[in-house]
Enzyme design. Structure first.
Site, PDB file in Angstrom:
ATOM      1  N   GLU A 238       0.881  -1.178   0.000  1.00  0.00           N
ATOM      2  CA  GLU A 238       0.000   0.000   0.000  1.00  0.00           C
ATOM      3  C   GLU A 238       0.908   1.214   0.000  1.00  0.00           C
ATOM      4  O   GLU A 238       1.581   1.483   0.995  1.00  0.00           O
ATOM      5  CB  GLU A 238      -0.831   0.017   1.293  1.00  0.00           C
ATOM      6  CG  GLU A 238      -1.828  -1.088   1.413  1.00  0.00           C
ATOM      7  CD  GLU A 238      -3.020  -0.878   0.510  1.00  0.00           C
ATOM      8  OE1 GLU A 238      -3.337   0.279   0.192  1.00  0.00           O
ATOM      9  OE2 GLU A 238      -3.615  -1.875   0.113  1.00  0.00           O
ATOM     10  N   CYS A 272      -1.774   9.128   3.268  1.00  0.00           N
ATOM     11  CA  CYS A 272      -1.714   8.671   1.868  1.00  0.00           C
ATOM     12  C   CYS A 272      -3.011   9.022   1.147  1.00  0.00           C
ATOM     13  O   CYS A 272      -3.030   9.198  -0.060  1.00  0.00           O
ATOM     14  CB  CYS A 272      -1.474   7.177   1.823  1.00  0.00           C
ATOM     15  SG  CYS A 272      -2.652   6.279   2.834  1.00  0.00           S
TER      16      CYS A 272
HETATM   17  P1  NAD Z   1       9.085   4.368   3.895  1.00  0.00           P
HETATM   18  O1  NAD Z   1       8.925   3.597   2.659  1.00  0.00           O
HETATM   19  O2  NAD Z   1      10.285   5.216   4.038  1.00  0.00           O
HETATM   20  O3  NAD Z   1       9.111   3.395   5.162  1.00  0.00           O
HETATM   21  C1  NAD Z   1       8.049   2.514   5.463  1.00  0.00           C
HETATM   22  C2  NAD Z   1       8.590   1.356   6.298  1.00  0.00           C
HETATM   23  O4  NAD Z   1       9.476   0.584   5.499  1.00  0.00           O
HETATM   24  C3  NAD Z   1       9.389   1.784   7.514  1.00  0.00           C
HETATM   25  O5  NAD Z   1       9.088   0.917   8.577  1.00  0.00           O
HETATM   26  C4  NAD Z   1      10.830   1.607   7.056  1.00  0.00           C
HETATM   27  O6  NAD Z   1      11.755   1.395   8.094  1.00  0.00           O
HETATM   28  C5  NAD Z   1      10.696   0.359   6.197  1.00  0.00           C
HETATM   29  N1  NAD Z   1      11.753   0.164   5.203  1.00  0.00           N
HETATM   30  C6  NAD Z   1      12.611   1.082   4.674  1.00  0.00           C
HETATM   31  N2  NAD Z   1      13.414   0.475   3.752  1.00  0.00           N
HETATM   32  C7  NAD Z   1      13.043  -0.822   3.696  1.00  0.00           C
HETATM   33  C8  NAD Z   1      13.464  -1.943   2.919  1.00  0.00           C
HETATM   34  N3  NAD Z   1      14.440  -1.850   2.019  1.00  0.00           N
HETATM   35  N4  NAD Z   1      12.848  -3.116   3.103  1.00  0.00           N
HETATM   36  C9  NAD Z   1      11.836  -3.239   3.996  1.00  0.00           C
HETATM   37  N5  NAD Z   1      11.391  -2.218   4.757  1.00  0.00           N
HETATM   38  C10 NAD Z   1      11.982  -1.026   4.609  1.00  0.00           C
HETATM   39  O7  NAD Z   1       7.746   5.202   4.078  1.00  0.00           O
HETATM   40  P2  NAD Z   1       7.432   6.308   5.200  1.00  0.00           P
HETATM   41  O8  NAD Z   1       8.165   7.556   4.882  1.00  0.00           O
HETATM   42  O9  NAD Z   1       7.573   5.704   6.547  1.00  0.00           O
HETATM   43  O10 NAD Z   1       5.860   6.538   4.969  1.00  0.00           O
HETATM   44  C11 NAD Z   1       5.338   7.524   4.140  1.00  0.00           C
HETATM   45  C12 NAD Z   1       4.784   6.920   2.893  1.00  0.00           C
HETATM   46  O11 NAD Z   1       3.824   5.922   3.228  1.00  0.00           O
HETATM   47  C13 NAD Z   1       4.032   7.906   2.020  1.00  0.00           C
HETATM   48  O12 NAD Z   1       4.396   7.738   0.674  1.00  0.00           O
HETATM   49  C14 NAD Z   1       2.569   7.521   2.214  1.00  0.00           C
HETATM   50  O13 NAD Z   1       1.720   7.846   1.138  1.00  0.00           O
HETATM   51  C15 NAD Z   1       2.689   6.055   2.399  1.00  0.00           C
HETATM   52  N6  NAD Z   1       1.505   5.518   3.071  1.00  0.00           N
HETATM   53  C16 NAD Z   1       0.634   4.771   2.333  1.00  0.00           C
HETATM   54  C17 NAD Z   1      -0.523   4.278   2.915  1.00  0.00           C
HETATM   55  C18 NAD Z   1      -1.517   3.478   2.105  1.00  0.00           C
HETATM   56  O14 NAD Z   1      -2.377   2.837   2.712  1.00  0.00           O
HETATM   57  N7  NAD Z   1      -1.474   3.478   0.779  1.00  0.00           N
HETATM   58  C19 NAD Z   1      -0.786   4.548   4.256  1.00  0.00           C
HETATM   59  C20 NAD Z   1       0.126   5.302   4.974  1.00  0.00           C
HETATM   60  C21 NAD Z   1       1.274   5.780   4.378  1.00  0.00           C
END
Ligand code: NAD
Length: 523
Positions: A238, A272
Site C-alpha cells: 500500500e 496517503c
Molecule cells: P518508507 O517507505 O520510508 O518506510 C516505510 C517502512 O518501510 C518503515 O518501517 C521503514 O523502516 C521500512 N523500510 C525502509 N526500507 C526498507 C526496505 N528496504 N525493506 C523493507 N522495509 C523497509 O515510508 P514512510 O516515509 O515511513 O511513509 C510515508 C509513505 O507511506 C508515504 O508515501 C505515504 O503515502 C505512504 N503511506 C501509504 C498508505 C496506504 O495505505 N497506501 C498509508 C500510509 C502511508
C-alpha cells in the site's frame, strides 16, 4: 528546529523539538530468531477456533482502550499530534474495528463446499479451506503509527497467523506498545517486534516470514514487492497517493469546504489518502478559494493551544519536501492564499492553500504529504476528470456535488481504488471496506474480506467415496477412444452423448477391474 540539532529518527519530539531516548534497533542477526519464535507459537493459535481467537482479540482491543490516554501520549510524543487528535483518529475506533474485522473473517474463513456433478464425477466431493500462511510480517510507516497496524493485524491474527511488527524507525515506541498489549492477551511470541530502519526492514523480508504487508513509500514498496516475489511469499503493498477532489458548481458550499479542509489537512496532510489537489469549477472558484483560505488560517497547529486540530510535520525531511513544493509552486505562478511558512518550536507548518496551480508544479504532480491544498480552476467536469486522472497515483478520488446520481457517474470515471461522492478517505477507518488503489499506489488490498489472500492460502480437500475406478484410468483400449469421443460430443453440447456415456463408462470400469484383477496371480 534549529539546524545544528542532530536529527535521529525516533529520538526527537516533532512538536517541541525536545530530544527523546533513542530506541536501539534490533540486531539483524536476531531477526530470524524473533520470526522463529512466532512460528513456533503459531500452530497452537491456529488450532483455536475462530470464535476463541475473536474473543481474545476483542479483549486485546479493550486493553488498548483501557489505557487510551497512555498510548495517546506516546503517539503524541512521537508524531507531534495532539492527544485529542490521536484519541479521535487512532485509538477510539479499535473496539469497533475488532468486531467488524471478525465479521469479515467469519465470511472469508469458512470452508466453501464445491458443487460437483454426481453424474460426471460420482462419489466425489470437495471443500476449499483457508489455511493460515504462518508468520505475517507487517512493515509500517510513521504517519498513523498505531492505527495503520489494525488493517493487517486483525485479519492476520483472526486467520490463525502469528505476526511480527516492524514499526517505522520514526515511531518505534507506539508499535512496541501495541505489540505488548496484544502479547499480554494472546501470548508475546505471537506478536513479535523488530525495530530499526531500512536495513532492518530489508533483513526482515529475508528472515523466514511467510507473507508480508507493507505500507509506505513507492520506492521501498517496489523493493519489498520485488524481493517477496523472488522469495515466493505473498506481499500486499500500500503505497503513496496524490488524491484529487472535484468540486462542482452545485456543491453544498459549506459542507464541501469543511470536508475538503478536513481531508486535506487532517494528520497535517501526512495521509496517503489526503486531498492534495482540488479541481474546482470556475463559477464558484473565487468564493471557494477565499473561504478555504480563511478556514486554513483558523486551523491550529499543536502545541499552540488546548484544541489544536493538527500536529507538526513528523520529521525534518518531510518538512523540507513541503517547503520545497510550496516555494516551487509560488515561483511557477501559484497564488499563496494562506499559510506557506513554518510555525512553532518544532516542525510545525501553517496550513497552506495555493490557488491557480498547474500540473508542472510539484504540489500537483508529486506526493507532498503535508498541510498543503493545491487548487486548480477548471472549465468543466471533463477537464476536472482528465486532470485528476493525470497522476501516477490512484488511491481515493472524490466528487462534491448535490446531484448524487451525476456525482456517482463522475466518481466512476476516476482512476482510483476508492471513488467517493461528498466525502473522502473515510473508508480507511472501516474494517469491512477494501482500502486499495491503482498505478503507483500499489496492488495491495488492505482491510476487509478482500485482503485475505495475503493471510491465508486456499487448500482443497477432495474426497472420493466411489468403489469403482474412474473410467478414464489405465489401461487404454478401444472403449477409451469411444469414451473420449463421447466426452467431446458432450462438451460440444450433445445431450445424447451424455446419455450414451454411461454404457461406455461401464465397459471401461469392467476392463480396468479385469486388468487390475489379473495381477492377483502375478506371483
Ligand atoms: P518508507 O517507505 O520510508 O518506510 C516505510 C517502512 O518501510 C518503515 O518501517 C521503514 O523502516 C521500512 N523500510 C525502509 N526500507 C526498507 C526496505 N528496504 N525493506 C523493507 N522495509 C523497509 O515510508 P514512510 O516515509 O515511513 O511513509 C510515508 C509513505 O507511506 C508515504 O508515501 C505515504 O503515502 C505512504 N503511506 C501509504 C498508505 C496506504 O495505505 N497506501 C498509508 C500510509 C502511508
Amino acid at each position: 528546529m534549529t539546524t545544528d540539532t542532530e536529527f535521529i529518527p525516533g529520538a526527537y519530539a516533532p512538536a517541541t523539538a525536545e530530544p527523546l531516548d533513542k530506541i536501539e534497533p534490533t540486531p539483524v542477526a536476531e531477526i530470524a530468531d524473533i520470526v522463529e519464535r512466532a512460528a513456533k507459537a503459531q500452530p497452537d493459535w491456529a488450532a483455536k477456533t475462530l470464535k476463541e481467537r475473536q474473543k481474545l482479540l476483542n479483549e486485546a482491543a479493550q486493553r488498548v482502550l483501557e489505557r487510551a490516554e497512555e498510548i495517546a501520549d506516546i503517539v503524541s510524543m512521537e508524531t507531534g499530534k495532539s492527544v485529542n487528535e490521536v484519541l479521535l483518529n487512532e485509538v477510539a475506533g479499535i473496539g469497533e474495528y475488532a468486531k467488524v474485522a471478525a465479521k469479515e473473517a467469519r465470511q472469508v474463513l469458512k470452508p466453501s463446499k464445491v458443487s460437483i456433478s454426481s453424474v460426471a464425477y460420482p462419489g466425489k466431493r470437495a471443500v476449499v479451506e483457508a489455511v493460515p500462511r504462518g508468520v505475517v510480517g507487517i512493515i509500517a510507516p510513521w504517519n498513523y503509527p498505531l492505527s495503520i497496524f489494525f488493517k493487517p493485524l486483525f485479519p492476520a491474527l483472526l486467520s490463525g497467523n502469528a505476526v511480527v511488527l516492524k514499526p517505522s524507525e520514526y515511531t518505534p515506541r507506539t508499535g512496541q506498545w501495541l505489540a505488548d498489549r496484544f502479547g499480554e492477551v494472546i501470548g508475546e511470541d505471537l506478536v513479535g517486534v523488530v525495530q530499526g530502519g531500512g536495513d532492518v526492514g530489508a533483513a526482515f523480508v529475508e528472515s523466514g516470514i511467510d507473507a508480508v504487508t507493507f505500507t509506505g513509500s513507492v520506492p521501498t514498496g517496489k523493493k519489498v514487492a520485488a524481493r517477496a516475489a523472488e522469495l515466493l511469499i505473498p506481499a500486499s503493498v500500500e503505497l503513496g497517493g496524490k488524491d484529487a477532489a472535484i468540486v462542482l458548481a452545485d456543491c453544498d458550499m459549506e459542507r464541501t469546504l469543511a470536508g475538503i479542509a478536513q481531508w486535506s489537512l487532517h494528520n497535517c496532510g501526512q495521509n496517503c489518502g489526503a486531498i492534495e489537489r482540488v479541481y474546482v469549477e470556475e463559477d464558484i472558484a473565487d468564493e471557494f478559494v477565499r473561504r478555504l483560505g480563511a478556514l486554513a488560517e483558523h486551523i491550529r497547529v499543536h502545541p499552540t493551544g488546548d484544541h489544536c486540530e493538527i500536529g507538526p510535520l513528523q520529521n525534518p525531511e518531510q518538512r523540507a519536501i513541503v517547503e520545497d513544493h510550496v516555494q516551487q509552486a509560488i515561483e511557477e505562478g501559484a497564488t499563496l492564499v494562506a499559510g506557506g511558512e513554518p510555525c512553532g518550536d518544532g516542525l510545525g507548518y501553517r496550513p497552506t492553500v495555493l490557488d491557480h496551480c498547474t500540473e508542472d508544479m510539484k504540489v500537483m504532480s508529486e506526493e507532498t504529504f503535508g498541510p498543503v491544498i493545491a487548487v486548480a480552476r477548471v472549465a468543466d467536469v471533463d477537464e476536472a476528470v482528465r486532470r485528476a486522472n493525470d497522476s501516477p497515483y490512484g488511491l481515493n478520488g472524490s466528487v462534491w456535488t448535490t446531484d448524487i446520481r451525476r456525482g456517482e457517474g463522475i466518481a466512476r470515471r476516476l482512476d482510483v481504488g476508492i471513488a467517493l461522492v461528498n466525502n473522502h478517505a473515510i473508508p480507511g477507518s472501516m474494517a469491512n471496506i477494501p482500502w486499495t488503489g491503482t498505478k503507483d499506489t500499489g496492488t495491495g488490498i488492505a482491510a476487509s474480506r478482500y485482503s485475505y489472500p495475503t493471510f491465508v492460502r486456499r487448500r482443497t480437500l477432495f474426497v472420493d467415496k466411489s468403489k469403482k475406478p474412474d473410467p478414464w484410468w489405465f489401461p487404454f483400449d478401444e472403449n477409451s477412444r469411444e469414451l473420449a469421443n463421447s466426452l467431446i460430443d458432450f462438451s460440444r453440447g450433445s445431450l445424447m452423448a451424455g446419455l450414451g456415456m454411461a454404457g461406455v463408462a461401464r465397459r471401461r470400469v469392467d476392463a480396468i477391474r479385469k486388468w487390475v484383477g489379473s495381477t492377483k496371480s502375478s506371483e
